[in-house]
Scaffold this motif. Structure first.
Motif: not given
Length: 1136
Positions: A197-203, A242-252, A1046-1055
């Motif tokens: 997927s094009g979705y990547v969580i960078m350190w 603790l990573w929020d997948l939808k907002s793409k940012k760390a909660d805690y 997850r399809e909506e987040l990680f699919g090709e159309s979204a990411s």
């Protein structure tokens, strides 16, 4: 002057020699055809080589996974192997081609698939819905950009690149796999298409922006059990995000000073627990990132004055499991205090206020808690813990007090003590396995859990073989295990401890005689077993032989029967000027009378010679106290070779026992000894050269006799007086200067830089080196009833002896009648004068009858030793197998009645008996050597099967020795393979593929065809358990588990698409092509047809969709075209 062309001369010589050799071989073949007109049924199409099954503990395990619905266990190893276990009898072995270490395994729960992550930066998807699992997809990751730009610099600096993939997580019922890397980034893989997927969580987005240091590799990934949109990421340095997948940012973000090894959630998703490198556990509330809710040091000493407890060893893994009734379980490995020096590895189970420390025999590699539900957001209800150790698999019952372990039904204890030798017997008597099982059942340990084995997935194969198979393994601690190997299963039947007969050395000072071996003085070297009579004979590394008799009764042996044998000799250098001539050994014609030479007296047994050297001392001390022997194998006789004039006895290289004759014979590089185990006397004790008599082709001469020595002429003749001769009379006190340390048997030495190696040189009659000849060892022994001399008209009992110089000698046995006379009258042993020669050390001897069938050695059917006299006499009369002899014709010629098949390291010969004509010869190998050769029965016929050091497995027809199979299979990489490889009847073979595993193979086409039906099925259709009920109020007001698209987040159309340079997709052979290669038989054909139909249906569906799309497109185009036409219908050209 005309130029002389040497090449033409050589070509002419070659042509002449080749034509002459061809004519001689054709003449030999014609003569052979005249003498052996045996129809041969075996053809090349009857042979095919393939692996069948692998047994034993996975060598060097590295990863563990469990499918809680299918109830299948998977183990990965450091060599890229996969072992899958279902119910007892359902096992499977797979191998990654790269042989890279497996770092993690993830089941697609109840989907019949498995993802493996390897240390070479690859992910693989395995299809478990076929009997031989295969790879469907692979994904090869490239090093991330930061590393690739530094590649040359790091290479020059010699910096090792660590593994790229560090952790994987696949949520239940999800097709998106999270992959953590050493750079701290997380990538997401679609396991259906195996694309990134094009979705990547960078350190650098996950950690604090103010942080100046890299958080380290990803060591943990998991989603919140109650909210799939929240991902918990653990970094090695001690940071948890603790990573929020939808907002793409760390909660805690949660930070701790100590490095993290593992993380686990509470099922309610409000707390998680971390294990650290200082032996502590920290429990965190997800909404309180400032500090941990609780810090626990399970094995730390609590100090006074509120000080921190002393640091402990790292806690490598922790699991946090809850139950509806009772306290949660916290299960961890490691964390022991540093002052517990020498303490064994342990698993700790913390349940409420109780803490149980369960010690393990080996280091803990990984463990998993088995739970009733696969859903992470429900009470787990743990019931067992699977602990993968370095050399064992342990399953602990959590539901019973004291946490007992389950009795392991898999054959994983083959290596309990290292395997030193193997023997394989197919088509055994049908009553043998039940008899061994009945005596072995009494040896089982008590105290196991009473529950059923929890790993119970899969189904057994539909076809089983009709004949019993038994594998015997000898071990370094002197134990012998009998295994039921029928069909393709393996189950231990009975264990025999041969070391029980010897006194255990309590200290180093207490064992002065065992220093001929550095360790394992009781190790088994050779096993000789007669399945019909159940007589067992073993040879150990300390030059000892033990004969066992099977009994279903318990006995107590007051005095262990034993014999000591002096087996050493010297030879004179022929060129020695002062060598005295000894009397020559009588020729066979003159030595037939056993009374022709008077017995000579021998020195009495003593512990040291006159010059203080160790003498007449065995290597091991036999117990003097009474020995209680339970039902099973009981000691009949112990034979030990003794030290002679400070020289240790040499190891035994060959061994044979015959129940019909009551004899056992063994040999080493010094000579040969034969013992009558019924009368407990030594019948034969000769140096190897004394076997030849005056027919020695090397003209070696024994040294002149000393005062305490019998004349060499008293060879085979004077020692045949049985019980009338004192025991010491049979101990030949000759000596030769040999190495003090026992080495590998001559037939097992690798072709390395050993100058006198029997493998590395061809043995021809022109060899004259005394040094080489003095090391002629006994390499093959075979009892039989056959023709011993050319003039014989009927077969008689005899012993065929093969040596490492390629010589075969025949010794005639004159046995007294059965019953009481057999126990009172002596067995007469005499030479026949028959000497046959082959190239290379002799490995195997067997005999065929006039139909080409194998002639088994004479054997006595098993019976309890203490039976009535009448029955004893009746059984004795049947003990020798009659050999059919064709009546001689009216002329003086004797028809050929038997054929001797002799296999050496280099060649095989078929000798017609009694004429002793070589009717067939086959040079097996010129550049290598045969490690193991066996004459085996197959498809109502017989063949010669050979395994060569160059890796080739070959079979030859009998008696013509036509090549039938020649396959490059396995090169000799270590001596373990050479020591354990063996063929048996019906096209079966095995070898020890690793120190802990047995690999079984078949060279039979029929078995290969039936293998698919014999294999068990791993995947069985099972309903997935229902998801936990959210409850009315949780459904009304929220608070239940939050799902995520997850399809909506990680699919090709979204990411979007991932960079092509990041990973390369490699289609695997697990589709229809893989099934074509691996499946056979009716079920395989059906599987292929089903997959083909599925693929065809899928393609037809795609075609239908495309057709509908094209039709829709055509309609749209027609509509637009009609509108355009109507719009411009009445306009002139200049109005456009």
């Amino acid at each position: 002057m005309r130029k002389f062309n040497i090449r033409k001369v050589l070509d002419g010589l070659t042509a002449v020699s080749s034509s002459s050799s061809a004519s001689s071989s054709s003449q030999q073949q014609q003569s052979g055809n005249r003498e052996s007109d045996i129809p041969e049924t075996l053809q090349s199409e009857h042979f095919q080589l393939c692996k069948t099954v692998r047994h034993g503990f996975p060598y060097q395990p590295s990863a563990l996974a469990f499918d809680p619905v299918q109830k299948i266990l998977a183990i990965g190893t450091q060599t890229g192997a996969l072992r899958l276990f279902g119910r007892p009898g359902v096992e499977c072995y797979c191998q990654h081609d790269s042989e890279a270490a497996v770092i993690q395994l993830q089941f697609l729960i109840n989907e019949g698939a498995l993802v493996s992550a390897l240390a070479d930066d690859t992910l693989h998807l395995w299809n478990l819905r076929q009997k031989r699992p295969a790879i469907l997809h692979s994904l090869k990751f490239n090093r991330e950009r930061q590393r690739s730009t530094q590649k040359q610099t790091e290479k020059e600096a010699g910096i090792r690149l660590d593994k790229w993939i560090t952790f994987c997580h696949l949520p239940f019922q999800s097709k998106w796999l999270y992959v953590g890397t050493e750079r701290g980034n997380i990538h997401i893989v679609n396991v259906e298409s195996f694309t990134l997927s094009g979705y990547v969580i960078m350190w650098n987005k996950a950690i604090e922006l103010s942080s100046k240091s890299h958080p380290g590799p990803v060591v943990h990934i998991s989603d919140n059990p109650m909210d799939e949109g929240k991902l918990l990421i653990g970094y090695e340095s001690g940071t948890v995000v603790l990573w929020d997948l939808k907002s793409k940012k760390a909660d805690y973000r949660y930070t701790h000073d100590e490095a993290i090894h593992s993380v686990a959630w509470h099922h309610e998703g409000k707390q998680f627990i971390c294990s650290h490198s200082d032996g502590t556990l920290t429990i965190w509330n997800i909404k309180s990132p400032a500090k941990p809710l609780q810090t626990i040091t399970p094995h730390g000493k609590q100090l006074k004055d509120g000080k921190k407890p002393e640091p402990c060893k790292p806690i490598l893994k922790v699991e946090y499991k809850t139950a509806r009734a009772g306290e949660p379980f916290i299960i961890l490995s490691g964390g022991l205090s540093y002052d517990t020096v020498g303490r064994r590895p342990c698993l700790t189970v913390m349940h409420g206020k109780s803490t149980a420390v369960l010690e393990m025999d080996y280091s803990v590699v990984d463990f998993l808690t088995l739970c009733e539900t696969p859903y992470p957001n429900d009470f787990q209800e743990p019931y067992a813990v699977v602990v993968l150790l370095e050399k064992d698999l342990v399953v602990i019952d959590l539901a019973q007090n004291g946490y007992p372990i389950f009795e392991n039904p898999y054959p994983l204890n083959i290596h309990e003590s290292p395997v030193t030798c193997c023997e394989y017997f197919a088509d055994c008597p049908v009553d043998l396995i039940p008899a061994l099982y009945s005596v072995g059942a009494r040896q089982k340990r008590q105290g196991y859990s009473k529950k059923e084995w929890p790993i119970s997935g899969g189904n057994w194969g539909s076809v089983t073989q009709s004949y019993p198979e038994i594998i015997i393994t000898g071990h370094a601690d002197g134990s012998i295990k009998f295994w039921d190997a029928s069909a393709i299963t393996l189950q231990v039947l009975y264990k025999l401890k041969t070391a029980k007969v010897f006194e255990k050395s309590r200290s180093k000072d207490d064992r002065p005689n065992t220093d001929i071996v550095d360790e394992d003085p009781y190790a088994i070297q050779i096993i000789s077993w007669c399945p019909e009579s159940r007589m067992l004979c073993i040879a150990g590394v300390s030059a000892h032989v033990i004969i066992y008799r099977f009994s279903k009764q318990e006995v107590t042996t007051e005095v262990i029967p034993m014999l000591e044998v002096r087996l050493l000799y010297e030879i004179n250098d022929i060129d020695s000027p002062d060598g005295e001539q000894a009397p020559p050994l009588p020729t066979p014609g003159t030595g037939s009378n056993p009374q022709s030479i008077a017995p000579q007296s021998h020195p009495s047994t003593s512990s040291s010679s006159s010059d203080g050297l160790r003498d007449n001392v065995p290597c091991l001390k036999i117990k003097s106290s009474p020995l209680k022997q339970s039902a099973g194998y009981h000691i009949e006789l112990v034979i030990q070779l003794v030290w002679v004039s400070g020289e240790p006895p040499q190891q035994i290289t060959s061994l044979a026992v015959n129940s019909a004759y009551g004899l056992v014979v063994f040999g080493n590089c010094n000579g040969i000894a034969m013992v009558d185990y019924l009368q407990k006397t030594v019948l034969l004790n000769l140096g190897t050269i004394e076997l030849y008599g005056s027919n020695d082709p090397y003209r070696r001469e024994p040294r002149s006799p000393r005062k305490s020595r019998q004349p060499s002429g008293a060879g085979l003749c004077d020692i045949n007086e049985g019980t009338t001769v004192p025991e010491d009379r049979c101990k030949s006190p000759t000596s030769a200067k040999m190495s003090r340390k026992l080495s590998l048997p001559t037939e097992l030495k690798p072709d390395l830089d050993v100058r006198d190696n029997s493998f590395s040189r061809s043995r021809s009659s022109s060899v004259t080196s005394i040094d080489k000849e003095s090391r002629e060892a006994i390499s093959a022994l075979h009892f039989c009833e056959t023709f011993t001399r050319k003039a014989d008209t009927s077969p008689s009992p005899c012993l065929w002896v093969g040596t490492t110089l390629g010589t075969v000698l025949v010794i005639v046995l004159n046995l007294p009648p059965g019953g009481e006379q057999r126990l009172s009258q002596p067995v007469i042993v005499s030479p026949s004068g028959t000497i046959l020669r082959l190239k290379g050390a002799i490995l195997r001897v067997a005999f065929l009858d006039t139909t080409g069938s194998l002639v088994p050695p004479a054997r006595e059917p098993w019976r309890e030793h203490n039976v009535s006299e009448d029955k004893d006499e009746k059984d004795k009369s049947k003990k020798r197998r009659p050999v059919s002899v064709s009546p001689s014709s009216s002329s003086q010629e004797i028809s050929e009645n038997q054929y001797a098949v002799i296999c050496s390291e280099k060649q095989a010969k078929v000798i017609s008996l009694p004429s002793q004509n070589c009717i067939h010869k086959q040079n097996i190998t010129e550049t290598s050597f045969v490690l193991r050769g066996d004459i085996v029965a197959l498809s109502n016929s017989s063949c010669l099967a050979c395994f060569c050091a160059n890796g080739h497995i070959m079979t030859f027809s009998l008696p013509s020795l036509r090549p039938l199979l020649d396959v490059y299979y396995l090169p000799l990489t270590n001596m373990r393979i050479a020591r354990t490889f063996c063929f048996t009847n019906n096209g079966q073979a095995l070898y020890l593929v690793s120190p802990t595993e047995i690999q079984r193979i078949t060279y039979s086409q029929e078995t290969c065809e039936n293998l698919q039906e014999m294999l068990g099925e791993l995947f069985t259709p099972v309903e997935t358990p229902e998801a936990p009920n959210r409850g009315f109020f949780k459904g009304l007001f929220g608070g239940g588990a939050q799902s995520l698209d997850r399809e909506e987040l990680f699919g090709e159309s979204a990411s979007g698409k991932a960079s092509r340079s990041l990973a390369q997709h490699i289609p695997g052979p697990g589709g229809i092509e893989g099934v074509k290669g691996s499946a056979s038989g009716v079920i395989g054909e059906l599987a292929r047809a089903r997959i083909a139909l599925d693929e065809r249906g899928q393609k037809l569906g795609e075609l239908d969709e495309r057709t509908a799309a094209m039709l829709s497109s055509a309609d749209s185009f027609s509509k637009h075209a009609h509108e355009m036409m109507m719009k411009y219908k009445d306009k002139k050209w200049y109005q456009f």
